[in-house]
Design a protein around this motif. Sequence first.
Motif, PDB file in Angstrom:
ATOM      1  N   ALA A 170       0.808  -1.225   0.000  1.00 52.45           N
ATOM      2  CA  ALA A 170       0.000   0.000   0.000  1.00 52.45           C
ATOM      3  C   ALA A 170       0.840   1.274   0.000  1.00 52.45           C
ATOM      4  O   ALA A 170       0.479   2.262  -0.637  1.00 52.45           O
ATOM      5  N   GLY A 171       1.962   1.268   0.691  1.00 48.62           N
ATOM      6  CA  GLY A 171       2.796   2.474   0.753  1.00 48.62           C
ATOM      7  C   GLY A 171       3.846   2.565  -0.328  1.00 48.62           C
ATOM      8  O   GLY A 171       4.643   3.506  -0.351  1.00 48.62           O
ATOM      9  N   ALA A 215       3.019  -1.719   4.222  1.00 46.13           N
ATOM     10  CA  ALA A 215       1.579  -1.581   3.989  1.00 46.13           C
ATOM     11  C   ALA A 215       0.985  -0.441   4.806  1.00 46.13           C
ATOM     12  O   ALA A 215       0.058   0.235   4.361  1.00 46.13           O
ATOM     13  N   ARG A 216       1.540  -0.237   6.031  1.00 43.60           N
ATOM     14  CA  ARG A 216       1.049   0.835   6.895  1.00 43.60           C
ATOM     15  C   ARG A 216       2.238   1.547   7.536  1.00 43.60           C
ATOM     16  O   ARG A 216       3.279   0.911   7.811  1.00 43.60           O
ATOM     17  N   ASP A 236       2.738   2.519  10.582  1.00 47.15           N
ATOM     18  CA  ASP A 236       3.129   1.981  11.891  1.00 47.15           C
ATOM     19  C   ASP A 236       3.971   0.718  11.744  1.00 47.15           C
ATOM     20  O   ASP A 236       4.932   0.491  12.504  1.00 47.15           O
ATOM     21  N   HIS A 272       5.904   0.061   9.154  1.00 48.71           N
ATOM     22  CA  HIS A 272       7.183   0.569   8.651  1.00 48.71           C
ATOM     23  C   HIS A 272       8.063   1.062   9.796  1.00 48.71           C
ATOM     24  O   HIS A 272       9.226   0.658   9.936  1.00 48.71           O
TER      25      HIS A 272
END
Length: 251
Positions: A89-90, A224-225, A227, A229
């Motif tokens: 996602a990121g 993906a999020r 936090d 990461h």
Amino acid sequence: MPSHLALLSCLLVLVLSLDKFLLHYLKRRWHSGGSIIPRFPTAASPFSFRSQPRHMAAVAGRWSETAMLVIDMQKDFVDPAMASPMLVAGGEAVIPAVAEAVAVARERGIFVVWVVREHDPSGRDVELFRRHLYSGVKGPTVKGLKGAELADGLVIKKGDYKLVKTRFSAFFATHLDSVLKTLGIKNLVIVGVQTPNCIRQTVFDAVELDYEKVTVLIDATAAARPDIHLSNIRDMKTIGVETPTLEEWRR
């Protein structure tokens, strides 16, 4: 015989003419205050033949033992348009930062390694828990398909190196360590996706393989999020990994 004498006479006239020309040139240089000896750039000159290579060598020498690993920046991982089950996602958001980091690395003469996944359509070379994603015709990052291509704007250039892996770590079952050690590489800078999987595993392996300095650019990597990461970044910092931003690293 007369022809030989004529030829000798011509040569004698030519030599005398050259002597007169040279003497006239030297007299002009002498009376004008100039040196009669040709002058070449010295070490003190800003454009000297010796000072330039020395300066360039000093710049290149600072980074000659460093390589940049660009991990999994492929369309199936970072391009939402692919609708891949492996999308991070990121990932899309860090494409510009990764491109900029690679540009800085090239300017510094850093060896750039593009680490990618390229799988068999059957999925027989992928992790067991992912094999259900492969049909025998298509699947995430199958070799030759669009999803295995680098994200738009990222290009492998002459002098770069492409390494194919089939697991999380870029070192697992590959010849990466051999390539780097052969080139005298001691330090690594890592960018790409995703932080808890391929970034983390590669970083931990690099530390275990005794690379002297391992750096992860925190805004040129993603998960993906946020936090997820950041928690993985914290874990890597505890084992001595440096985690600057791209701006801090490029200074």
